[in-house]
Scaffold this motif. Structure first.
Motif, PDB file in Angstrom:
ATOM      1  N   GLY A   1       6.709  13.885 -37.904  1.00  0.00           N
ATOM      2  CA  GLY A   1       7.649  14.696 -37.147  1.00  0.00           C
ATOM      3  C   GLY A   1       7.153  15.156 -35.790  1.00  0.00           C
ATOM      4  N   GLU A   2       5.919  14.836 -35.458  1.00  0.00           N
ATOM      5  CA  GLU A   2       5.375  15.225 -34.156  1.00  0.00           C
ATOM      6  C   GLU A   2       5.309  13.991 -33.255  1.00  0.00           C
ATOM      7  N   THR A   3       5.634  14.170 -31.979  1.00  0.00           N
ATOM      8  CA  THR A   3       5.607  13.080 -31.014  1.00  0.00           C
ATOM      9  C   THR A   3       4.338  13.187 -30.174  1.00  0.00           C
ATOM     10  N   PHE A   4       3.631  12.077 -30.048  1.00  0.00           N
ATOM     11  CA  PHE A   4       2.394  12.011 -29.272  1.00  0.00           C
ATOM     12  C   PHE A   4       2.613  11.122 -28.051  1.00  0.00           C
ATOM     13  N   PHE A   5       2.465  11.712 -26.867  1.00  0.00           N
ATOM     14  CA  PHE A   5       2.622  10.972 -25.613  1.00  0.00           C
ATOM     15  C   PHE A   5       1.244  10.622 -25.069  1.00  0.00           C
ATOM     16  N   HIS A   6       1.134   9.441 -24.483  1.00  0.00           N
ATOM     17  CA  HIS A   6      -0.137   9.004 -23.918  1.00  0.00           C
ATOM     18  C   HIS A   6       0.022   8.594 -22.454  1.00  0.00           C
ATOM     19  N   LYS A   7      -1.000   8.900 -21.717  1.00  0.00           N
ATOM     20  CA  LYS A   7      -1.102   8.500 -20.315  1.00  0.00           C
ATOM     21  C   LYS A   7      -1.871   7.186 -20.284  1.00  0.00           C
ATOM     22  N   VAL A   8      -1.530   6.309 -19.344  1.00  0.00           N
ATOM     23  CA  VAL A   8      -2.286   5.069 -19.205  1.00  0.00           C
ATOM     24  C   VAL A   8      -2.739   4.894 -17.762  1.00  0.00           C
ATOM     25  N   LYS A   9      -3.836   4.186 -17.627  1.00  0.00           N
ATOM     26  CA  LYS A   9      -4.258   3.695 -16.323  1.00  0.00           C
ATOM     27  C   LYS A   9      -3.873   2.225 -16.324  1.00  0.00           C
ATOM     28  N   TYR A  10      -3.121   1.827 -15.316  1.00  0.00           N
ATOM     29  CA  TYR A  10      -2.690   0.442 -15.241  1.00  0.00           C
ATOM     30  C   TYR A  10      -3.235  -0.197 -13.970  1.00  0.00           C
ATOM     31  N   ARG A  11      -3.291  -1.503 -14.008  1.00  0.00           N
ATOM     32  CA  ARG A  11      -3.762  -2.286 -12.858  1.00  0.00           C
ATOM     33  C   ARG A  11      -2.735  -3.359 -12.570  1.00  0.00           C
ATOM     34  N   ILE A  12      -2.339  -3.420 -11.305  1.00  0.00           N
ATOM     35  CA  ILE A  12      -1.512  -4.544 -10.884  1.00  0.00           C
ATOM     36  C   ILE A  12      -2.236  -5.270  -9.762  1.00  0.00           C
TER      37      ILE A  12
ATOM     38  N   GLN B   1       0.828  -1.210   0.000  1.00  0.00           N
ATOM     39  CA  GLN B   1       0.000   0.000   0.000  1.00  0.00           C
ATOM     40  C   GLN B   1       0.862   1.259   0.000  1.00  0.00           C
ATOM     41  N   LEU B   2       1.909   1.268   0.802  1.00  0.00           N
ATOM     42  CA  LEU B   2       2.805   2.431   0.836  1.00  0.00           C
ATOM     43  C   LEU B   2       3.485   2.639  -0.514  1.00  0.00           C
ATOM     44  N   TRP B   3       3.967   1.548  -1.124  1.00  0.00           N
ATOM     45  CA  TRP B   3       4.587   1.678  -2.443  1.00  0.00           C
ATOM     46  C   TRP B   3       3.588   2.259  -3.445  1.00  0.00           C
ATOM     47  N   GLY B   4       2.373   1.735  -3.458  1.00  0.00           N
ATOM     48  CA  GLY B   4       1.363   2.208  -4.404  1.00  0.00           C
ATOM     49  C   GLY B   4       1.115   3.695  -4.280  1.00  0.00           C
ATOM     50  N   GLN B   5       1.012   4.180  -3.056  1.00  0.00           N
ATOM     51  CA  GLN B   5       0.767   5.606  -2.845  1.00  0.00           C
ATOM     52  C   GLN B   5       2.003   6.445  -3.182  1.00  0.00           C
ATOM     53  N   GLU B   6       3.183   5.977  -2.792  1.00  0.00           N
ATOM     54  CA  GLU B   6       4.400   6.738  -3.079  1.00  0.00           C
ATOM     55  C   GLU B   6       4.701   6.758  -4.571  1.00  0.00           C
ATOM     56  N   PHE B   7       4.605   5.616  -5.226  1.00  0.00           N
ATOM     57  CA  PHE B   7       4.950   5.537  -6.641  1.00  0.00           C
ATOM     58  C   PHE B   7       4.001   6.362  -7.503  1.00  0.00           C
ATOM     59  N   SER B   8       2.735   6.382  -7.126  1.00  0.00           N
ATOM     60  CA  SER B   8       1.747   7.127  -7.916  1.00  0.00           C
ATOM     61  C   SER B   8       1.499   8.527  -7.351  1.00  0.00           C
TER      62      SER B   8
ATOM     63  N   SER C   1      -3.212 -10.236  -0.463  1.00  0.00           N
ATOM     64  CA  SER C   1      -3.277  -9.769  -1.849  1.00  0.00           C
ATOM     65  C   SER C   1      -4.010  -8.435  -1.933  1.00  0.00           C
ATOM     66  N   MET C   2      -3.861  -7.777  -3.074  1.00  0.00           N
ATOM     67  CA  MET C   2      -4.582  -6.535  -3.326  1.00  0.00           C
ATOM     68  C   MET C   2      -4.467  -6.163  -4.792  1.00  0.00           C
ATOM     69  N   THR C   3      -5.292  -5.209  -5.180  1.00  0.00           N
ATOM     70  CA  THR C   3      -5.270  -4.652  -6.525  1.00  0.00           C
ATOM     71  C   THR C   3      -4.976  -3.165  -6.415  1.00  0.00           C
ATOM     72  N   ILE C   4      -4.098  -2.677  -7.286  1.00  0.00           N
ATOM     73  CA  ILE C   4      -3.758  -1.256  -7.323  1.00  0.00           C
ATOM     74  C   ILE C   4      -4.024  -0.741  -8.731  1.00  0.00           C
ATOM     75  N   ASP C   5      -4.806   0.323  -8.835  1.00  0.00           N
ATOM     76  CA  ASP C   5      -5.046   1.017 -10.094  1.00  0.00           C
ATOM     77  C   ASP C   5      -4.420   2.400  -9.971  1.00  0.00           C
TER      78      ASP C   5
ATOM     79  N   GLU D   1      -1.985   8.962  -5.836  1.00  0.00           N
ATOM     80  CA  GLU D   1      -3.124   8.848  -6.738  1.00  0.00           C
ATOM     81  C   GLU D   1      -3.569   7.404  -6.991  1.00  0.00           C
ATOM     82  N   ALA D   2      -3.066   6.448  -6.255  1.00  0.00           N
ATOM     83  CA  ALA D   2      -3.424   5.044  -6.488  1.00  0.00           C
ATOM     84  C   ALA D   2      -4.756   4.714  -5.818  1.00  0.00           C
ATOM     85  N   ASP D   3      -5.539   3.886  -6.505  1.00  0.00           N
ATOM     86  CA  ASP D   3      -6.760   3.326  -5.926  1.00  0.00           C
ATOM     87  C   ASP D   3      -6.447   1.894  -5.527  1.00  0.00           C
ATOM     88  N   ILE D   4      -6.558   1.609  -4.251  1.00  0.00           N
ATOM     89  CA  ILE D   4      -6.256   0.280  -3.733  1.00  0.00           C
ATOM     90  C   ILE D   4      -7.571  -0.400  -3.407  1.00  0.00           C
ATOM     91  N   SER D   5      -7.750  -1.614  -3.929  1.00  0.00           N
ATOM     92  CA  SER D   5      -9.001  -2.330  -3.720  1.00  0.00           C
ATOM     93  C   SER D   5      -8.725  -3.826  -3.574  1.00  0.00           C
TER      94      SER D   5
END
Length: 168
Positions: free
Chosen positions: A88-99, A51-58, A71-75, A61-65
């Protein structure tokens, strides 16, 4: 000079082997689950550390469920998780991930998946595997997607492994 090159080579080999190699395939990320070892700790300490890693790494902003005794799920969201270039233009994307993380003894099992993709603040209807052909090669114009998302996934998984191996 040979000595310096030899030392540099040894460090490079160790550093490259220390990073998790996660590959994007048409079916998702492999290996999935990723299995790693943990120092001796109770289930309660494992849950606390995860839980601490999830909150620190994000950055809080992590949702823990789905928290159980081992065990647990982190979004969470990851900015600039992957990119591609077009005209010639670079497009960056944000993702929502689940572990999903599960502890058994001194080992953990972690599954990683990208659940949502955003262009700026707009949710896209595509999945990360939509950027690949059926044989796993990037589609035309999206050659940078596969290596950039694999690097991001590796950073996330490696961060978790390092954090938990140093958590006391």
């Amino acid at each position: 000079m040979k000595t310096c090159l030899s030392i540099l080579f040894v460090f490079t080999v160790f550093l490259s082997n220390a990073q998790s190699k996660i590959t994007l395939t048409p079916k998702g990320f492999e290996p999935n689950p990723i299995v790693g070892s943990l120092p001796q700790m109770t289930n309660e300490k494992f849950i606390e550390g995860t839980q601490l890693w999830g909150q620190e790494f994000s950055q809080g902003e992590a949702d823990i469920s789905e928290v159980t005794e081992n065990s647990m799920t982190i979004d969470a969201l990851r900015d600039n998780a992957f990119f591609y270039r077009n005209l010639g233009e670079t497009f960056f994307h944000k993702v929502k991930y689940r572990i999903k993380i599960f502890k058994e003894g001194n080992r953990y099992s972690l599954t990683f998946q990208v659940t949502e993709i955003y262009a700026k603040k707009t949710l896209l209807k595509s999945a990360i595997t939509d950027y690949l052909t059926a044989d796993g090669k990037p589609k035309d114009g999206f050659q940078d997607v596969k290596p950039s998302i694999e690097k991001t996934a590796g950073i996330i998984v490696d961060s978790y492994a390092r954090y938990m191996n140093n958590f006391r």
